[in-house]
Design a protein around this motif. Structure first.
Motif, PDB file in Angstrom:
ATOM      1  N   GLN A 380       0.806  -1.217   0.000  1.00 19.14           N
ATOM      2  CA  GLN A 380       0.000   0.000   0.000  1.00 19.14           C
ATOM      3  C   GLN A 380       0.847   1.278   0.000  1.00 19.14           C
ATOM      4  O   GLN A 380       0.307   2.369  -0.174  1.00 19.14           O
ATOM      5  N   ILE A 381       2.130   1.160   0.223  1.00 14.28           N
ATOM      6  CA  ILE A 381       2.934   2.377   0.277  1.00 14.28           C
ATOM      7  C   ILE A 381       3.041   2.993  -1.115  1.00 14.28           C
ATOM      8  O   ILE A 381       2.993   2.298  -2.135  1.00 14.28           O
ATOM      9  N   ILE A 382       3.183   4.313  -1.139  1.00 14.33           N
ATOM     10  CA  ILE A 382       3.329   5.040  -2.393  1.00 14.33           C
ATOM     11  C   ILE A 382       4.770   5.542  -2.519  1.00 14.33           C
ATOM     12  O   ILE A 382       5.580   5.359  -1.614  1.00 14.33           O
ATOM     13  N   SER A 383       5.069   6.182  -3.614  1.00 10.30           N
ATOM     14  CA  SER A 383       6.434   6.638  -3.870  1.00 10.30           C
ATOM     15  C   SER A 383       6.802   7.818  -2.976  1.00 10.30           C
ATOM     16  O   SER A 383       5.948   8.612  -2.559  1.00 10.30           O
ATOM     17  N   VAL A 416       9.251   6.935   2.669  1.00 10.98           N
ATOM     18  CA  VAL A 416       9.093   5.572   3.180  1.00 10.98           C
ATOM     19  C   VAL A 416      10.068   5.351   4.330  1.00 10.98           C
ATOM     20  O   VAL A 416      11.286   5.443   4.139  1.00 10.98           O
ATOM     21  N   ILE A 417       9.532   5.064   5.526  1.00 14.66           N
ATOM     22  CA  ILE A 417      10.359   4.794   6.699  1.00 14.66           C
ATOM     23  C   ILE A 417       9.791   3.590   7.428  1.00 14.66           C
ATOM     24  O   ILE A 417       8.684   3.117   7.117  1.00 14.66           O
ATOM     25  N   PHE A 418      10.540   3.066   8.423  1.00  9.84           N
ATOM     26  CA  PHE A 418      10.027   1.951   9.208  1.00  9.84           C
ATOM     27  C   PHE A 418      10.097   2.272  10.693  1.00  9.84           C
ATOM     28  O   PHE A 418      10.860   3.130  11.136  1.00  9.84           O
ATOM     29  N   ASP A 419       9.267   1.557  11.472  1.00  8.17           N
ATOM     30  CA  ASP A 419       9.258   1.739  12.924  1.00  8.17           C
ATOM     31  C   ASP A 419      10.081   0.629  13.579  1.00  8.17           C
ATOM     32  O   ASP A 419      10.778  -0.130  12.898  1.00  8.17           O
ATOM     33  N   SER A 420      10.000   0.509  14.892  1.00 13.08           N
ATOM     34  CA  SER A 420      10.817  -0.476  15.613  1.00 13.08           C
ATOM     35  C   SER A 420      10.456  -1.912  15.278  1.00 13.08           C
ATOM     36  O   SER A 420      11.232  -2.828  15.534  1.00 13.08           O
ATOM     37  N   ALA A 421       9.270  -2.140  14.707  1.00  8.07           N
ATOM     38  CA  ALA A 421       8.866  -3.485  14.273  1.00  8.07           C
ATOM     39  C   ALA A 421       9.203  -3.712  12.797  1.00  8.07           C
ATOM     40  O   ALA A 421       8.780  -4.712  12.220  1.00  8.07           O
ATOM     41  N   PHE A 422       9.945  -2.794  12.193  1.00  8.55           N
ATOM     42  CA  PHE A 422      10.303  -2.831  10.777  1.00  8.55           C
ATOM     43  C   PHE A 422       9.082  -2.852   9.871  1.00  8.55           C
ATOM     44  O   PHE A 422       9.081  -3.501   8.824  1.00  8.55           O
ATOM     45  N   PHE A 424       6.918  -0.820   7.297  1.00  8.77           N
ATOM     46  CA  PHE A 424       7.124   0.329   6.426  1.00  8.77           C
ATOM     47  C   PHE A 424       5.845   1.136   6.249  1.00  8.77           C
ATOM     48  O   PHE A 424       4.743   0.583   6.153  1.00  8.77           O
ATOM     49  N   SER A 425       5.998   2.459   6.165  1.00  8.66           N
ATOM     50  CA  SER A 425       4.871   3.368   5.959  1.00  8.66           C
ATOM     51  C   SER A 425       5.382   4.620   5.252  1.00  8.66           C
ATOM     52  O   SER A 425       6.584   4.803   5.053  1.00  8.66           O
ATOM     53  N   ASN A 426       4.467   5.509   4.898  1.00  4.54           N
ATOM     54  CA  ASN A 426       4.818   6.787   4.272  1.00  4.54           C
ATOM     55  C   ASN A 426       4.767   7.925   5.276  1.00  4.54           C
ATOM     56  O   ASN A 426       4.338   9.041   4.967  1.00  4.54           O
ATOM     57  N   ASN A 427       5.251   7.676   6.480  1.00  3.14           N
ATOM     58  CA  ASN A 427       5.179   8.669   7.543  1.00  3.14           C
ATOM     59  C   ASN A 427       6.400   9.578   7.622  1.00  3.14           C
ATOM     60  O   ASN A 427       6.488  10.420   8.511  1.00  3.14           O
TER      61      ASN A 427
END
Length: 512
Positions: A380-383, A416-422, A424-427
């Motif tokens: 679902q992530i975008i560019s 595109v970044i990741f949190d501590s659970a790896f 990925f999101s567009n946050n």
């Protein structure tokens, strides 16, 4: 900015690397390694946001492990450095485009030269195969690290590359060229007690481009390219390994049409297939400096899936009201992996104040698709997106001698970044802003440039909840490159014919 062969020769340094010259341009920063800059940061962007092209071939990582680039400066005709606001014919990059063009071999006579220094040796041969019709040029470089470290390492590093080009003048309207690049990079410190204990790496790069350049009419010109780029990388260290086999196959067409002296139209497309088989396990470091605490976050990812992507673009350039020039473009990219497309509009207005000076304003949206492993984990992530705003003033003292002042603002969105659970999101988000001054003399026996830049960059990166100063934020940078060439009548075989001086000063952001 376009860097010619003389400027590349002046700034390539002891590492025989054109990226050393480019690293002295405004807005371009690196970690200042003496041997070479393996990571390039342009106007506050990440190192992976750059696009490297060699005769239209995409090179995903054109560097050796010790930092030197795999681009042979003796093979280059010119290097185009685009630090922002580039046209719609380039895409899938947010920070910069480094477009290297190789030169053709001599069509009339045999020529050769060799270089030898402490760090490297190189040789270049060019000759006509069929006079004024078919030529070949081959350049080879080899690092001397295997000799320098032979007494302290049981298996010293081995590095080298060969670049070749065939050029065939089919007739007055058609030219066919074939470019090839082959790189070998071997490091083995498994039995070493001196350097990088327990580290092993084997890297191979091979790339090719078959290009047909055709004059369709007195108003139309075409470039058709069939390309391949391959990377085979194996590296191991304690708790870390990288196994990457990547191949890109591409077809590209660029068409230029000049309906009148005041109008230029460009259009084109490219179709690509990425074959990636990779398994990576590495320690993630959120600041890219040495880990000083006792905890470490290990990231592991696998990719074994092809990806198809395509792009089309159009650009329109017109002179209005004698002094006003409009350049507008649109690019659309489609990525199969997450079944999404990106539309990137770009526009530039420039105005000639007089015969020597002009101002320009640029705006554009630049996108970069998520990595294959990111899109596989979260379809679902975008560019990634970045908006460029640029205002520039240029004054030409005389041909080949100019001054430029430029200010810019870059607005990053949906990173595109990741949190501590790896996950990925567009946050991710951020911005970068700065001011740059350039004084450049491109011609004559004395040439070079002086640049000053001030910038500020901040963003929300992996594992972060807020926007912080970017880890590679070089607030103030000063670069000077001066080159002087002796007159022909004063040349002696035992006296150097060119003298060059390069100076760099920068300030960095502190860590807490």
């Amino acid at each position: 900015m376009e860097i010619n062969q003389t400027q590349i020769e002046s700034g390539k340094g002891i590492s025989n690397d054109p990226m050393k010259t480019i690293n002295a341009l405004p807005g371009v920063a690196s970690d200042n390694n003496m041997y070479g800059p393996a990571a390039i940061y342009v106007r506050g962007g990440e190192s992976f946001e750059n696009l490297f092209l060699l005769d239209n071939i995409r090179l995903p990582f054109p560097f050796y492990f010790f930092g030197q680039s795999v681009i042979n400066p003796d093979m280059l005709e010119k290097a185009e450095v685009l630090t922002g606001g580039w046209g719609s014919n380039y895409g899938n990059a947010m920070s910069s485009v480094f477009n290297f063009s190789t030169r053709n071999g001599n069509m009339e006579k045999f020529k050769a030269n060799a270089d030898l220094s402490v760090f490297y040796m190189s040789a270049l041969v060019e000759t006509p195969i069929i006079k004024n019709k078919l030529s070949i040029i081959i350049g080879a470089r080899k690092s001397n690290f295997d000799v320098l470290f032979s007494t302290v390492l049981p298996k010293p590093p081995k590095m080298g590359d060969i670049t070749g080009k065939l050029a065939w003048e089919i007739n007055s309207k058609n030219k066919l060229t074939f470019t090839t690049l082959n790189v070998q990079d071997r490091l083995n410190f498994l039995d070493s007690n001196v350097l990088f204990t327990g580290f092993y790496a084997n890297d191979k790069i091979n790339a090719q481009n078959l290009q047909l350049q055709s004059v369709i009419s007195n108003k139309a010109y075409s470039k058709l390219s069939v390309m391949h780029s391959g990377l085979d990388l194996k590296a191991e260290a304690p708790n870390t390994f990288l196994y990457i086999n990547f191949n890109n196959y591409g077809l590209r067409e660029d068409l230029s049409f000049y309906p009148s002296q005041k109008v230029k139209i460009k259009a084109g497309f490219e179709v690509n297939r990425d074959d990636e088989s990779s398994h990576v396990k590495e320690i993630y470091n959120s600041t890219d400096i040495n880990i000083t605490d006792t905890s470490a976050l290990t990231q592991e990812r696998k990719v074994n899936k092809p990806n198809h992507w395509a792009a089309v673009y159009g650009a329109y350039e017109r002179t209005l009201l004698e002094r006003l020039k409009l350049s507008a473009g649109l690019r659309m990219e489609l990525n199969e992996l997450n079944n999404r497309y990106d539309v990137s509009p770009r526009i530039t207005l420039s105005y000639n104040l007089n015969s020597k000076s002009f101002i320009s304003a640029n705006w554009g949206l630049f996108t970069q698709s998520a990595g294959a492993y990111q899109a596989i984990q979260n379809p679902q992530i975008i560019s990634n997106q970045c908006y460029h705003y640029i205002l520039s003033y240029k004054y030409n003292f005389k041909p080949g001698f100019f001054m430029r002042i430029e200010t810019y603002y870059k607005d990053y969105k949906n990173l595109v970044i990741f949190d501590s659970a790896f996950a990925f999101s567009n946050n991710g988000k951020g911005n970068s802003k700065g001011f740059e001054f350039t004084l450049m003399k491109e011609s004559g026996r004395l040439n070079g440039w002086l640049t000053y830049g001030v910038s500020k960059s901040e963003r929300r990166r992996n594992l972060q909840t807020e926007v912080y100063p970017f880890f590679f934020d070089q607030r103030h940078t000063i670069n000077a490159l001066v080159s002087y060439k002796l007159k022909e009548k004063k040349r002696r075989w035992f006296v150097p014919t060119r003298y060059a001086l390069q100076f760099r000063y920068n300030t960095g952001a502190p860590y807490t």
